[in-house]
Design a protein around this motif. Sequence first.
Motif, PDB file in Angstrom:
ATOM      1  N   CYS A   1       0.800  -1.226   0.000  1.00 15.65           N
ATOM      2  CA  CYS A   1       0.000   0.000   0.000  1.00 15.65           C
ATOM      3  C   CYS A   1       0.832   1.275   0.000  1.00 15.65           C
ATOM      4  O   CYS A   1       0.279   2.370  -0.035  1.00 15.65           O
ATOM      5  N   VAL A   2       2.157   1.137   0.064  1.00 14.05           N
ATOM      6  CA  VAL A   2       3.003   2.336   0.107  1.00 14.05           C
ATOM      7  C   VAL A   2       2.826   3.171  -1.146  1.00 14.05           C
ATOM      8  O   VAL A   2       2.608   4.389  -1.093  1.00 14.05           O
ATOM      9  N   ASP A   3       2.899   2.494  -2.338  1.00 13.86           N
ATOM     10  CA  ASP A   3       2.772   3.234  -3.589  1.00 13.86           C
ATOM     11  C   ASP A   3       1.386   3.833  -3.749  1.00 13.86           C
ATOM     12  O   ASP A   3       1.235   4.957  -4.237  1.00 13.86           O
ATOM     13  N   LYS A   4       0.371   3.091  -3.326  1.00 10.04           N
ATOM     14  CA  LYS A   4      -0.992   3.606  -3.436  1.00 10.04           C
ATOM     15  C   LYS A   4      -1.166   4.874  -2.581  1.00 10.04           C
ATOM     16  O   LYS A   4      -1.862   5.807  -2.957  1.00 10.04           O
ATOM     17  N   HIS A   5      -0.536   4.862  -1.406  1.00 13.76           N
ATOM     18  CA  HIS A   5      -0.684   6.014  -0.496  1.00 13.76           C
ATOM     19  C   HIS A   5       0.073   7.243  -1.009  1.00 13.76           C
ATOM     20  O   HIS A   5      -0.429   8.369  -0.989  1.00 13.76           O
TER      21      HIS A   5
END
Length: 608
Positions: free
Chosen positions: A101-105
Amino acid sequence: MSDSENSDSDTAKEQYSDDEEVEEEVKELYIDEDEFWDASETDDEIDEPSSDINNKDSASTKPKVLHPTRSAQYAILCNLCSRSSVTSYCIPCRVSLCSNCVDKHTCSLSKPHKVVPYQEKHAATKYPECKEHAKNYCQFYCEDCDISLCHTCFSSAKHRRHKISDDLKKGKREKVKKDLKELKENIFPLYQNIALDLQREKTAVEKHYKRLDAAVSKHGDNLLKKMKAVVEKGKSCIMEGKSKHISTLEKQEISIAKKMSKLDRHILKLKQLLDTSDEFIASEYESKNSKFNRMPSRKIIPLLKFVPNRIDENNLHQNFGFLTFSAVTQDKDGFIMTKPSAHKPEIINTITTGKKGGTSSIEWCSNSEVWTIWGKVMKLRNLNGELLKQIETKSGYNVGKITTTKKGYLVYSDPDSKTINRMKKKTIKEVITLHGWTPCGVCSTSLDGLLVTMISNDKKQSKVIRYTDSFGESLTAQFDNKGVPLYSKSSKKFVSENKNLDICVADRGSLAVVVVNQTGSLRFRYTGSPSTIKTSLKPDGIATDSHSQILTADSHNKRIHILDLDGHFLRYIAVDKSDCPFSLCVDTKNTLFVAGKKSGKIKMITYT
Protein backbone atom coordinates in the motif's frame (compact mmCIF):
# COMPACT_ATOMS: atom_id res chain seq x y z
CA MET A 1 -14.12 -16.17 -13.28
CA SER A 2 -16.70 -17.00 -10.64
CA ASP A 3 -19.21 -14.53 -9.31
CA SER A 4 -17.54 -14.51 -5.93
CA GLU A 5 -14.17 -13.68 -7.48
CA ASN A 6 -15.77 -10.92 -9.53
CA SER A 7 -17.38 -9.62 -6.39
CA ASP A 8 -14.03 -9.61 -4.55
CA SER A 9 -12.40 -7.82 -7.47
CA ASP A 10 -15.09 -5.17 -7.56
CA THR A 11 -14.79 -4.70 -3.82
CA ALA A 12 -11.02 -4.22 -4.05
CA LYS A 13 -11.42 -1.71 -6.85
CA GLU A 14 -14.04 0.17 -4.89
CA GLN A 15 -11.81 0.16 -1.78
CA TYR A 16 -8.81 1.65 -3.56
CA SER A 17 -10.57 3.79 -6.14
CA ASP A 18 -10.27 6.99 -4.13
CA ASP A 19 -7.00 7.10 -2.12
CA GLU A 20 -7.71 10.44 -0.58
CA GLU A 21 -11.09 9.39 0.71
CA VAL A 22 -9.63 6.20 2.19
CA GLU A 23 -6.79 8.08 3.81
CA GLU A 24 -9.17 10.55 5.44
CA GLU A 25 -11.33 7.72 6.78
CA VAL A 26 -8.27 5.89 8.08
CA LYS A 27 -6.91 9.01 9.71
CA GLU A 28 -10.23 9.54 11.41
CA LEU A 29 -10.38 5.95 12.61
CA TYR A 30 -6.72 5.63 13.61
CA ILE A 31 -5.73 9.18 14.37
CA ASP A 32 -4.24 7.96 17.61
CA GLU A 33 -2.13 5.23 15.99
CA ASP A 34 0.91 6.36 17.99
CA GLU A 35 -0.96 5.48 21.13
CA PHE A 36 -0.97 1.75 20.28
CA TRP A 37 1.59 -0.49 21.88
CA ASP A 38 3.54 -2.17 19.13
CA ALA A 39 4.47 -5.50 20.61
CA SER A 40 6.88 -6.22 17.79
CA GLU A 41 9.14 -3.19 18.35
CA THR A 42 11.30 -4.24 21.31
CA ASP A 43 11.62 -7.26 23.49
CA ASP A 44 11.59 -5.01 26.57
CA GLU A 45 8.05 -3.86 25.85
CA ILE A 46 6.78 -7.46 25.95
CA ASP A 47 7.35 -7.47 29.68
CA GLU A 48 5.32 -4.30 30.24
CA PRO A 49 1.90 -5.56 31.32
CA SER A 50 0.77 -2.13 32.47
CA SER A 51 1.38 -0.65 29.01
CA ASP A 52 -0.67 -3.41 27.42
CA ILE A 53 -3.48 -2.86 29.89
CA ASN A 54 -3.34 0.89 29.44
CA ASN A 55 -3.76 0.52 25.67
CA LYS A 56 -6.39 -2.16 25.88
CA ASP A 57 -9.18 0.12 24.72
CA SER A 58 -7.17 1.55 21.84
CA ALA A 59 -5.98 -1.84 20.60
CA SER A 60 -9.49 -3.25 20.70
CA THR A 61 -10.59 -0.85 17.97
CA LYS A 62 -8.36 -2.55 15.35
CA PRO A 63 -8.51 -6.05 13.84
CA LYS A 64 -6.18 -8.42 15.66
CA VAL A 65 -4.02 -10.78 13.58
CA LEU A 66 -1.23 -12.96 14.89
CA HIS A 67 2.23 -11.88 13.81
CA PRO A 68 3.54 -14.20 11.04
CA THR A 69 6.90 -14.80 12.77
CA ARG A 70 5.89 -14.13 16.38
CA SER A 71 2.66 -16.08 16.61
CA ALA A 72 2.25 -15.30 20.29
CA GLN A 73 2.00 -11.59 19.57
CA TYR A 74 -0.56 -9.50 17.72
CA ALA A 75 0.67 -7.66 14.61
CA ILE A 76 -0.08 -4.07 13.72
CA LEU A 77 -2.04 -4.13 10.45
CA CYS A 78 -1.95 -1.71 7.55
CA ASN A 79 -4.28 1.23 8.02
CA LEU A 80 -5.36 1.10 4.39
CA CYS A 81 -6.05 -2.58 3.60
CA SER A 82 -6.33 -3.88 7.18
CA ARG A 83 -4.92 -7.21 5.96
CA SER A 84 -1.12 -7.16 5.89
CA SER A 85 1.39 -6.35 8.61
CA VAL A 86 2.86 -2.88 8.54
CA THR A 87 6.34 -2.30 7.17
CA SER A 88 6.35 1.49 6.77
CA TYR A 89 5.01 4.65 8.35
CA CYS A 90 4.02 7.98 6.76
CA ILE A 91 5.04 10.74 9.17
CA PRO A 92 2.87 13.67 7.91
CA CYS A 93 -0.25 11.51 7.58
CA ARG A 94 0.50 9.41 10.68
CA VAL A 95 -0.56 6.27 8.79
CA SER A 96 0.93 2.75 9.09
CA LEU A 97 1.37 1.00 5.74
CA CYS A 98 2.15 -2.45 4.40
CA SER A 99 4.57 -2.90 1.51
CA ASN A 100 1.75 -3.22 -1.03
CA CYS A 101 0.00 0.00 0.00
CA VAL A 102 3.00 2.34 0.11
CA ASP A 103 2.77 3.23 -3.59
CA LYS A 104 -0.99 3.61 -3.44
CA HIS A 105 -0.68 6.01 -0.50
CA THR A 106 2.13 8.14 -1.90
CA CYS A 107 0.52 8.56 -5.31
CA SER A 108 -1.92 11.02 -3.77
CA LEU A 109 -0.58 14.56 -4.25
CA SER A 110 -3.01 16.23 -1.84
CA LYS A 111 -0.18 16.61 0.67
CA PRO A 112 3.55 15.81 0.91
CA HIS A 113 4.49 12.36 2.19
CA LYS A 114 7.50 11.06 4.08
CA VAL A 115 7.57 7.27 4.41
CA VAL A 116 10.08 5.63 6.77
CA PRO A 117 10.52 2.06 8.05
CA TYR A 118 7.96 1.41 10.71
CA GLN A 119 10.64 0.69 13.35
CA GLU A 120 11.95 4.23 12.87
CA LYS A 121 8.64 6.04 13.20
CA HIS A 122 9.33 7.23 16.77
CA ALA A 123 12.82 8.44 15.93
CA ALA A 124 11.46 10.12 12.82
CA THR A 125 8.82 11.93 14.78
CA LYS A 126 11.59 13.13 17.11
CA TYR A 127 10.24 11.70 20.34
CA PRO A 128 12.67 12.60 23.13
CA GLU A 129 14.79 9.91 24.69
CA CYS A 130 13.99 9.03 28.29
CA LYS A 131 16.48 10.53 30.73
CA GLU A 132 16.04 7.66 33.18
CA HIS A 133 15.84 4.68 30.81
CA ALA A 134 18.41 4.67 28.01
CA LYS A 135 17.25 3.95 24.42
CA ASN A 136 13.61 4.31 25.43
CA TYR A 137 11.57 6.96 23.67
CA CYS A 138 9.04 9.04 25.57
CA GLN A 139 5.62 8.63 24.04
CA PHE A 140 3.49 9.50 27.07
CA TYR A 141 2.89 12.75 28.94
CA CYS A 142 2.15 13.09 32.67
CA GLU A 143 -0.08 16.13 33.14
CA ASP A 144 0.36 16.16 36.93
CA CYS A 145 4.18 16.23 36.76
CA ASP A 146 4.39 18.05 33.39
CA ILE A 147 7.06 15.65 32.09
CA SER A 148 7.48 13.14 29.24
CA LEU A 149 7.36 9.40 30.04
CA CYS A 150 8.55 6.23 28.35
CA HIS A 151 6.81 2.86 28.74
CA THR A 152 8.93 1.99 31.78
CA CYS A 153 8.22 5.32 33.47
CA PHE A 154 4.56 4.95 32.60
CA SER A 155 4.23 1.65 34.47
CA SER A 156 6.19 2.82 37.53
CA ALA A 157 4.51 3.45 40.87
CA LYS A 158 5.72 7.06 40.83
CA HIS A 159 3.10 8.06 38.28
CA ARG A 160 0.34 5.78 39.48
CA ARG A 161 -3.02 7.56 39.70
CA HIS A 162 -1.62 10.50 37.73
CA LYS A 163 -3.45 11.91 34.73
CA ILE A 164 -1.43 10.59 31.77
CA SER A 165 -1.93 11.21 28.07
CA ASP A 166 -1.11 8.34 25.70
CA ASP A 167 0.09 10.79 23.07
CA LEU A 168 3.08 12.91 24.05
CA LYS A 169 2.52 15.42 21.29
CA LYS A 170 -1.17 15.62 22.07
CA GLY A 171 -0.47 16.00 25.76
CA LYS A 172 2.11 18.69 25.11
CA ARG A 173 -0.28 20.41 22.74
CA GLU A 174 -2.98 20.38 25.41
CA LYS A 175 -0.45 21.80 27.87
CA VAL A 176 0.44 24.53 25.39
CA LYS A 177 -3.27 25.26 24.86
CA LYS A 178 -3.81 25.38 28.61
CA ASP A 179 -0.81 27.67 29.11
CA LEU A 180 -1.93 29.86 26.23
CA LYS A 181 -5.41 30.14 27.70
CA GLU A 182 -4.00 31.00 31.11
CA LEU A 183 -1.66 33.58 29.59
CA LYS A 184 -4.43 35.18 27.54
CA GLU A 185 -7.24 35.05 30.11
CA ASN A 186 -5.43 35.42 33.43
CA ILE A 187 -1.79 36.49 33.25
CA PHE A 188 -1.79 38.92 30.32
CA PRO A 189 -4.79 40.87 31.69
CA LEU A 190 -2.81 41.31 34.92
CA TYR A 191 0.04 42.84 32.95
CA GLN A 192 -2.45 44.99 31.07
CA ASN A 193 -3.89 46.11 34.38
CA ILE A 194 -0.42 46.95 35.69
CA ALA A 195 0.37 48.84 32.47
CA LEU A 196 -2.86 50.82 32.81
CA ASP A 197 -2.10 51.48 36.46
CA LEU A 198 1.36 52.72 35.48
CA GLN A 199 -0.14 55.01 32.84
CA ARG A 200 -2.65 56.36 35.34
CA GLU A 201 0.08 56.72 37.94
CA LYS A 202 2.30 58.52 35.43
CA THR A 203 -0.50 60.96 34.66
CA ALA A 204 -1.17 61.42 38.37
CA VAL A 205 2.55 61.95 39.04
CA GLU A 206 2.78 64.59 36.33
CA LYS A 207 -0.24 66.39 37.78
CA HIS A 208 1.19 66.05 41.28
CA TYR A 209 4.55 67.58 40.38
CA LYS A 210 2.81 70.33 38.44
CA ARG A 211 0.77 71.15 41.54
CA LEU A 212 3.92 70.87 43.65
CA ASP A 213 5.77 73.33 41.41
CA ALA A 214 2.82 75.72 41.54
CA ALA A 215 2.69 75.41 45.36
CA VAL A 216 6.41 76.23 45.70
CA SER A 217 6.09 79.17 43.30
CA LYS A 218 3.06 80.46 45.15
CA HIS A 219 4.82 80.13 48.48
CA GLY A 220 7.86 81.90 47.01
CA ASP A 221 5.67 84.68 45.71
CA ASN A 222 4.08 85.00 49.13
CA LEU A 223 7.50 85.11 50.73
CA LEU A 224 8.71 87.72 48.24
CA LYS A 225 5.57 89.73 48.87
CA LYS A 226 6.19 89.67 52.59
CA MET A 227 9.87 90.48 52.10
CA LYS A 228 8.90 93.40 49.87
CA ALA A 229 6.51 94.56 52.59
CA VAL A 230 9.39 94.38 55.08
CA VAL A 231 11.60 96.43 52.74
CA GLU A 232 8.85 98.99 52.16
CA LYS A 233 8.30 99.26 55.87
CA GLY A 234 12.03 99.90 56.37
CA LYS A 235 11.99 102.57 53.72
CA SER A 236 8.95 104.15 55.32
CA CYS A 237 10.75 104.29 58.65
CA ILE A 238 13.71 105.93 56.93
CA MET A 239 11.49 108.58 55.34
CA GLU A 240 9.74 109.22 58.63
CA GLY A 241 13.07 109.60 60.48
CA LYS A 242 14.37 111.88 57.78
CA SER A 243 11.27 114.04 57.92
CA LYS A 244 11.46 114.43 61.68
CA HIS A 245 15.16 115.12 61.56
CA ILE A 246 14.80 117.78 58.85
CA SER A 247 11.85 119.38 60.65
CA THR A 248 13.87 119.74 63.85
CA LEU A 249 16.77 121.24 62.01
CA GLU A 250 14.48 123.67 60.22
CA LYS A 251 12.99 124.81 63.54
CA GLN A 252 16.45 125.38 64.94
CA GLU A 253 17.37 127.19 61.76
CA ILE A 254 14.41 129.58 62.17
CA SER A 255 15.32 130.21 65.80
CA ILE A 256 18.92 131.03 64.88
CA ALA A 257 17.76 133.30 62.08
CA LYS A 258 15.66 135.31 64.57
CA LYS A 259 18.59 135.60 66.95
CA MET A 260 20.87 136.70 64.14
CA SER A 261 18.35 139.37 63.09
CA LYS A 262 18.33 140.81 66.60
CA LEU A 263 22.12 140.69 66.64
CA ASP A 264 22.30 142.61 63.33
CA ARG A 265 20.00 145.31 64.64
CA HIS A 266 22.06 145.62 67.83
CA ILE A 267 25.30 145.91 65.85
CA LEU A 268 23.76 148.68 63.72
CA LYS A 269 22.65 150.54 66.84
CA LEU A 270 26.11 150.39 68.31
CA LYS A 271 27.56 151.88 65.14
CA GLN A 272 25.08 154.73 65.34
CA LEU A 273 26.05 155.42 68.96
CA LEU A 274 29.66 155.85 68.02
CA ASP A 275 28.67 158.68 65.68
CA THR A 276 27.00 160.73 68.47
CA SER A 277 28.57 162.79 71.31
CA ASP A 278 30.62 161.19 74.04
CA GLU A 279 28.29 162.48 76.76
CA PHE A 280 25.37 160.47 75.35
CA ILE A 281 27.44 157.33 75.21
CA ALA A 282 28.54 157.72 78.79
CA SER A 283 25.04 158.33 80.09
CA GLU A 284 22.83 156.03 77.95
CA TYR A 285 24.84 152.87 76.88
CA GLU A 286 24.39 149.48 78.54
CA SER A 287 26.22 146.43 77.18
CA LYS A 288 24.11 143.47 75.97
CA ASN A 289 26.97 141.21 74.87
CA SER A 290 26.41 138.95 77.83
CA LYS A 291 22.94 138.25 76.55
CA PHE A 292 24.13 137.57 73.05
CA ASN A 293 26.95 135.40 74.40
CA ARG A 294 24.37 132.91 75.57
CA MET A 295 24.20 130.79 72.44
CA PRO A 296 20.87 129.13 71.62
CA SER A 297 20.73 125.45 72.53
CA ARG A 298 20.74 122.83 69.74
CA LYS A 299 18.87 119.58 69.91
CA ILE A 300 21.14 116.85 68.57
CA ILE A 301 19.14 114.05 66.89
CA PRO A 302 21.03 110.79 66.21
CA LEU A 303 21.03 109.53 62.65
CA LEU A 304 19.23 106.29 61.79
CA LYS A 305 21.41 103.35 60.90
CA PHE A 306 20.63 100.04 59.09
CA VAL A 307 22.18 96.97 60.64
CA PRO A 308 21.53 94.02 58.27
CA ASN A 309 21.25 90.54 59.69
CA ARG A 310 23.42 87.83 58.19
CA ILE A 311 21.41 85.79 55.74
CA ASP A 312 21.65 82.13 56.77
CA GLU A 313 20.58 79.87 53.90
CA ASN A 314 19.74 77.03 56.23
CA ASN A 315 17.40 79.20 58.25
CA LEU A 316 16.03 80.63 55.05
CA HIS A 317 15.23 77.13 53.74
CA GLN A 318 13.78 76.13 57.07
CA ASN A 319 11.62 79.22 57.25
CA PHE A 320 10.59 78.87 53.63
CA GLY A 321 9.70 75.18 53.88
CA PHE A 322 11.30 72.02 52.49
CA LEU A 323 10.67 69.09 50.17
CA THR A 324 10.64 65.56 51.53
CA PHE A 325 10.45 62.15 49.87
CA SER A 326 8.82 58.97 51.15
CA ALA A 327 11.23 56.12 51.81
CA VAL A 328 11.21 53.62 48.94
CA THR A 329 12.20 49.99 48.66
CA GLN A 330 12.18 47.53 45.78
CA ASP A 331 10.20 44.33 45.64
CA LYS A 332 11.66 41.05 44.36
CA ASP A 333 10.86 42.05 40.77
CA GLY A 334 12.69 45.36 41.09
CA PHE A 335 9.60 47.53 41.25
CA ILE A 336 9.81 50.54 43.53
CA MET A 337 7.40 50.33 46.44
CA THR A 338 6.65 53.39 48.50
CA LYS A 339 6.54 53.06 52.27
CA PRO A 340 4.42 55.83 53.71
CA SER A 341 5.83 57.66 56.67
CA ALA A 342 4.10 57.06 59.96
CA HIS A 343 1.34 59.54 60.63
CA LYS A 344 -0.45 60.03 63.88
CA PRO A 345 -3.95 58.62 63.37
CA GLU A 346 -6.62 61.29 63.35
CA ILE A 347 -10.39 60.90 63.32
CA ILE A 348 -11.60 63.34 60.69
CA ASN A 349 -15.29 62.41 60.67
CA THR A 350 -17.87 60.22 62.37
CA ILE A 351 -20.85 58.84 60.46
CA THR A 352 -23.91 57.99 62.53
CA THR A 353 -25.96 55.08 61.16
CA GLY A 354 -28.68 55.24 63.79
CA LYS A 355 -28.27 51.55 64.61
CA LYS A 356 -26.57 50.43 67.77
CA GLY A 357 -25.01 47.01 67.89
CA GLY A 358 -22.84 47.55 64.83
CA THR A 359 -23.12 46.87 61.13
CA SER A 360 -21.89 43.51 59.89
CA SER A 361 -20.15 45.01 56.86
CA ILE A 362 -19.30 48.38 55.32
CA GLU A 363 -17.98 49.32 51.89
CA TRP A 364 -17.15 52.72 50.46
CA CYS A 365 -18.92 53.50 47.22
CA SER A 366 -17.12 56.73 46.36
CA ASN A 367 -15.12 59.34 48.21
CA SER A 368 -18.37 60.79 49.50
CA GLU A 369 -20.61 57.74 50.01
CA VAL A 370 -20.53 54.48 51.97
CA TRP A 371 -22.68 51.34 52.03
CA THR A 372 -23.77 49.75 55.32
CA ILE A 373 -25.88 46.70 56.06
CA TRP A 374 -28.22 45.76 58.85
CA GLY A 375 -29.96 42.42 58.59
CA LYS A 376 -31.51 42.15 55.15
CA VAL A 377 -31.31 45.89 54.43
CA MET A 378 -28.43 47.65 52.64
CA LYS A 379 -28.21 51.42 52.97
CA LEU A 380 -26.16 54.00 51.08
CA ARG A 381 -25.25 57.09 53.12
CA ASN A 382 -23.23 60.20 52.51
CA LEU A 383 -20.44 61.22 54.86
CA ASN A 384 -22.90 63.23 56.96
CA GLY A 385 -24.87 60.06 57.68
CA GLU A 386 -27.82 61.08 55.51
CA LEU A 387 -29.65 58.17 53.88
CA LEU A 388 -29.41 58.24 50.07
CA LYS A 389 -30.68 54.79 49.07
CA GLN A 390 -32.09 51.68 50.72
CA ILE A 391 -32.62 48.20 49.26
CA GLU A 392 -33.49 44.75 50.59
CA THR A 393 -32.14 41.37 49.58
CA LYS A 394 -33.85 39.54 46.77
CA SER A 395 -34.42 36.44 48.90
CA GLY A 396 -35.58 38.27 52.00
CA TYR A 397 -32.76 36.70 54.02
CA ASN A 398 -30.01 38.55 55.86
CA VAL A 399 -26.97 39.86 54.00
CA GLY A 400 -23.61 38.20 54.61
CA LYS A 401 -20.99 40.69 53.35
CA ILE A 402 -20.95 43.42 50.70
CA THR A 403 -18.50 44.87 48.19
CA THR A 404 -18.55 47.23 45.22
CA THR A 405 -17.03 46.52 41.81
CA LYS A 406 -14.88 48.89 39.78
CA LYS A 407 -17.96 49.76 37.75
CA GLY A 408 -19.76 50.77 40.93
CA TYR A 409 -22.14 47.79 41.17
CA LEU A 410 -23.09 46.56 44.64
CA VAL A 411 -22.41 42.85 45.26
CA TYR A 412 -23.51 40.94 48.36
CA SER A 413 -23.38 37.39 49.67
CA ASP A 414 -26.58 35.66 50.76
CA PRO A 415 -25.63 32.71 53.02
CA ASP A 416 -29.16 31.36 53.40
CA SER A 417 -29.87 31.18 49.65
CA LYS A 418 -26.25 30.07 48.91
CA THR A 419 -25.88 32.83 46.31
CA ILE A 420 -23.79 35.85 45.35
CA ASN A 421 -25.93 38.70 44.04
CA ARG A 422 -25.23 41.86 42.07
CA MET A 423 -27.35 45.00 41.86
CA LYS A 424 -27.18 46.67 38.46
CA LYS A 425 -29.50 49.51 37.48
CA LYS A 426 -31.83 48.86 40.43
CA THR A 427 -32.10 45.17 39.44
CA ILE A 428 -30.72 42.42 41.68
CA LYS A 429 -29.45 39.31 39.88
CA GLU A 430 -28.01 36.05 41.22
CA VAL A 431 -24.60 35.78 39.53
CA ILE A 432 -23.18 32.81 41.47
CA THR A 433 -25.10 29.90 42.96
CA LEU A 434 -23.17 27.49 45.20
CA HIS A 435 -23.94 23.81 45.68
CA GLY A 436 -22.83 22.17 48.90
CA TRP A 437 -21.18 25.39 50.06
CA THR A 438 -22.28 28.52 51.90
CA PRO A 439 -20.80 31.93 50.93
CA CYS A 440 -19.34 34.09 53.70
CA GLY A 441 -17.06 37.01 52.84
CA VAL A 442 -16.83 38.68 49.44
CA CYS A 443 -14.66 41.38 47.88
CA SER A 444 -14.03 42.74 44.40
CA THR A 445 -10.65 42.29 42.68
CA SER A 446 -8.41 44.51 40.57
CA LEU A 447 -9.66 42.76 37.41
CA ASP A 448 -13.28 43.40 38.45
CA GLY A 449 -13.75 39.80 39.51
CA LEU A 450 -14.66 38.51 42.97
CA LEU A 451 -13.07 36.70 45.91
CA VAL A 452 -15.52 34.63 47.93
CA THR A 453 -14.86 32.80 51.20
CA MET A 454 -17.13 29.84 51.87
CA ILE A 455 -17.70 26.87 54.15
CA SER A 456 -19.18 23.49 53.29
CA ASN A 457 -22.76 22.85 54.29
CA ASP A 458 -21.59 20.22 56.80
CA LYS A 459 -19.25 22.90 58.28
CA LYS A 460 -16.20 20.65 57.92
CA GLN A 461 -14.33 22.48 55.15
CA SER A 462 -13.51 26.04 54.15
CA LYS A 463 -11.99 27.64 51.05
CA VAL A 464 -11.63 30.80 48.96
CA ILE A 465 -12.53 30.93 45.26
CA ARG A 466 -11.45 33.62 42.83
CA TYR A 467 -14.02 34.39 40.14
CA THR A 468 -13.42 36.22 36.87
CA ASP A 469 -15.48 39.22 35.75
CA SER A 470 -17.74 36.73 33.94
CA PHE A 471 -18.10 34.79 37.24
CA GLY A 472 -16.14 31.74 36.17
CA GLU A 473 -13.90 30.01 38.71
CA SER A 474 -10.21 30.77 38.12
CA LEU A 475 -8.60 29.72 41.42
CA THR A 476 -9.40 27.72 44.55
CA ALA A 477 -7.34 28.14 47.74
CA GLN A 478 -8.09 25.42 50.27
CA PHE A 479 -4.94 23.47 51.22
CA ASP A 480 -1.25 24.25 51.61
CA ASN A 481 1.50 22.28 49.83
CA LYS A 482 1.35 19.61 52.55
CA GLY A 483 -2.38 19.10 52.20
CA VAL A 484 -3.20 20.93 55.43
CA PRO A 485 -6.31 23.15 55.33
CA LEU A 486 -5.47 26.83 54.99
CA TYR A 487 -8.52 28.07 56.85
CA SER A 488 -10.61 27.17 59.88
CA LYS A 489 -14.15 25.80 59.73
CA SER A 490 -15.54 29.08 61.10
CA SER A 491 -17.86 31.16 58.92
CA LYS A 492 -16.47 34.40 60.41
CA LYS A 493 -14.10 35.42 57.65
CA PHE A 494 -13.35 38.70 55.90
CA VAL A 495 -11.39 38.79 52.65
CA SER A 496 -9.46 41.43 50.69
CA GLU A 497 -7.12 41.49 47.69
CA ASN A 498 -3.76 43.24 48.00
CA LYS A 499 -2.05 45.28 45.30
CA ASN A 500 0.25 42.35 44.44
CA LEU A 501 -2.87 40.13 44.03
CA ASP A 502 -2.33 38.33 47.35
CA ILE A 503 -5.51 36.99 48.90
CA CYS A 504 -5.76 38.19 52.52
CA VAL A 505 -8.27 36.51 54.84
CA ALA A 506 -9.05 37.53 58.41
CA ASP A 507 -9.89 34.09 59.86
CA ARG A 508 -11.52 34.51 63.28
CA GLY A 509 -11.65 30.75 63.78
CA SER A 510 -7.87 30.31 63.52
CA LEU A 511 -7.10 33.65 65.25
CA ALA A 512 -4.91 34.64 62.33
CA VAL A 513 -4.62 36.60 59.13
CA VAL A 514 -3.94 34.06 56.37
CA VAL A 515 -2.33 35.33 53.16
CA VAL A 516 -1.84 33.29 49.97
CA ASN A 517 -0.40 34.46 46.66
CA GLN A 518 -2.26 34.69 43.36
CA THR A 519 -1.68 30.98 42.69
CA GLY A 520 -3.13 29.95 46.08
CA SER A 521 0.19 29.08 47.77
CA LEU A 522 0.54 30.07 51.43
CA ARG A 523 2.76 33.11 51.99
CA PHE A 524 2.35 33.69 55.73
CA ARG A 525 0.11 33.64 58.77
CA TYR A 526 -0.03 36.60 61.12
CA THR A 527 -1.17 35.82 64.64
CA GLY A 528 -0.29 39.13 66.32
CA SER A 529 2.78 40.99 67.49
CA PRO A 530 4.05 39.51 70.78
CA SER A 531 5.81 42.75 71.69
CA THR A 532 2.65 44.82 71.61
CA ILE A 533 -0.31 42.51 72.15
CA LYS A 534 -0.85 40.86 75.50
CA THR A 535 -3.83 38.77 74.45
CA SER A 536 -4.56 36.74 71.33
CA LEU A 537 -5.39 38.42 68.06
CA LYS A 538 -9.05 38.03 67.15
CA PRO A 539 -9.31 39.45 63.62
CA ASP A 540 -12.58 40.64 62.16
CA GLY A 541 -12.53 43.13 59.31
CA ILE A 542 -9.63 43.34 56.87
CA ALA A 543 -8.59 45.86 54.20
CA THR A 544 -5.56 46.81 52.11
CA ASP A 545 -4.38 50.24 50.99
CA SER A 546 -2.50 51.71 48.02
CA HIS A 547 0.85 51.00 49.72
CA SER A 548 0.04 47.24 49.89
CA GLN A 549 -0.33 47.50 53.66
CA ILE A 550 -2.73 45.10 55.35
CA LEU A 551 -5.08 46.43 58.03
CA THR A 552 -7.10 44.14 60.25
CA ALA A 553 -9.53 44.95 63.05
CA ASP A 554 -8.79 43.30 66.40
CA SER A 555 -12.09 43.76 68.22
CA HIS A 556 -10.90 41.87 71.29
CA ASN A 557 -7.91 44.16 71.90
CA LYS A 558 -9.75 47.23 70.53
CA ARG A 559 -7.12 48.17 68.00
CA ILE A 560 -6.26 47.92 64.32
CA HIS A 561 -3.07 46.15 63.25
CA ILE A 562 -1.10 47.46 60.27
CA LEU A 563 1.18 44.97 58.46
CA ASP A 564 3.49 45.38 55.51
CA LEU A 565 3.28 43.38 52.29
CA ASP A 566 5.16 40.41 53.81
CA GLY A 567 3.20 40.25 57.06
CA HIS A 568 5.63 42.17 59.28
CA PHE A 569 3.94 44.16 62.02
CA LEU A 570 4.38 47.91 61.51
CA ARG A 571 2.17 49.53 64.15
CA TYR A 572 -1.37 49.63 65.37
CA ILE A 573 -4.13 52.19 65.67
CA ALA A 574 -5.80 52.32 69.06
CA VAL A 575 -9.52 53.07 68.99
CA ASP A 576 -12.15 54.11 71.52
CA LYS A 577 -12.07 51.51 74.30
CA SER A 578 -15.82 51.87 74.78
CA ASP A 579 -16.33 50.49 71.28
CA CYS A 580 -14.84 47.63 69.25
CA PRO A 581 -13.56 47.93 65.66
CA PHE A 582 -15.35 45.40 63.51
CA SER A 583 -15.64 46.02 59.78
CA LEU A 584 -13.03 47.96 57.77
CA CYS A 585 -12.61 49.49 54.34
CA VAL A 586 -10.12 51.93 52.78
CA ASP A 587 -10.92 54.44 50.04
CA THR A 588 -8.68 55.60 47.18
CA LYS A 589 -7.25 58.39 49.36
CA ASN A 590 -6.18 55.86 52.04
CA THR A 591 -8.85 57.06 54.42
CA LEU A 592 -9.78 54.25 56.80
CA PHE A 593 -13.46 53.58 57.57
CA VAL A 594 -13.99 51.71 60.84
CA ALA A 595 -17.42 50.42 61.87
CA GLY A 596 -17.91 50.10 65.63
CA LYS A 597 -19.25 46.80 66.89
CA LYS A 598 -21.25 48.35 69.72
CA SER A 599 -22.07 51.93 68.73
CA GLY A 600 -22.90 51.38 65.07
CA LYS A 601 -20.93 54.54 64.22
CA ILE A 602 -18.40 54.68 61.41
CA LYS A 603 -15.20 56.59 62.09
CA MET A 604 -13.10 57.99 59.24
CA ILE A 605 -9.41 57.92 60.18
CA THR A 606 -6.30 59.24 58.41
CA TYR A 607 -3.17 57.26 59.24
CA THR A 608 -0.64 57.84 56.43
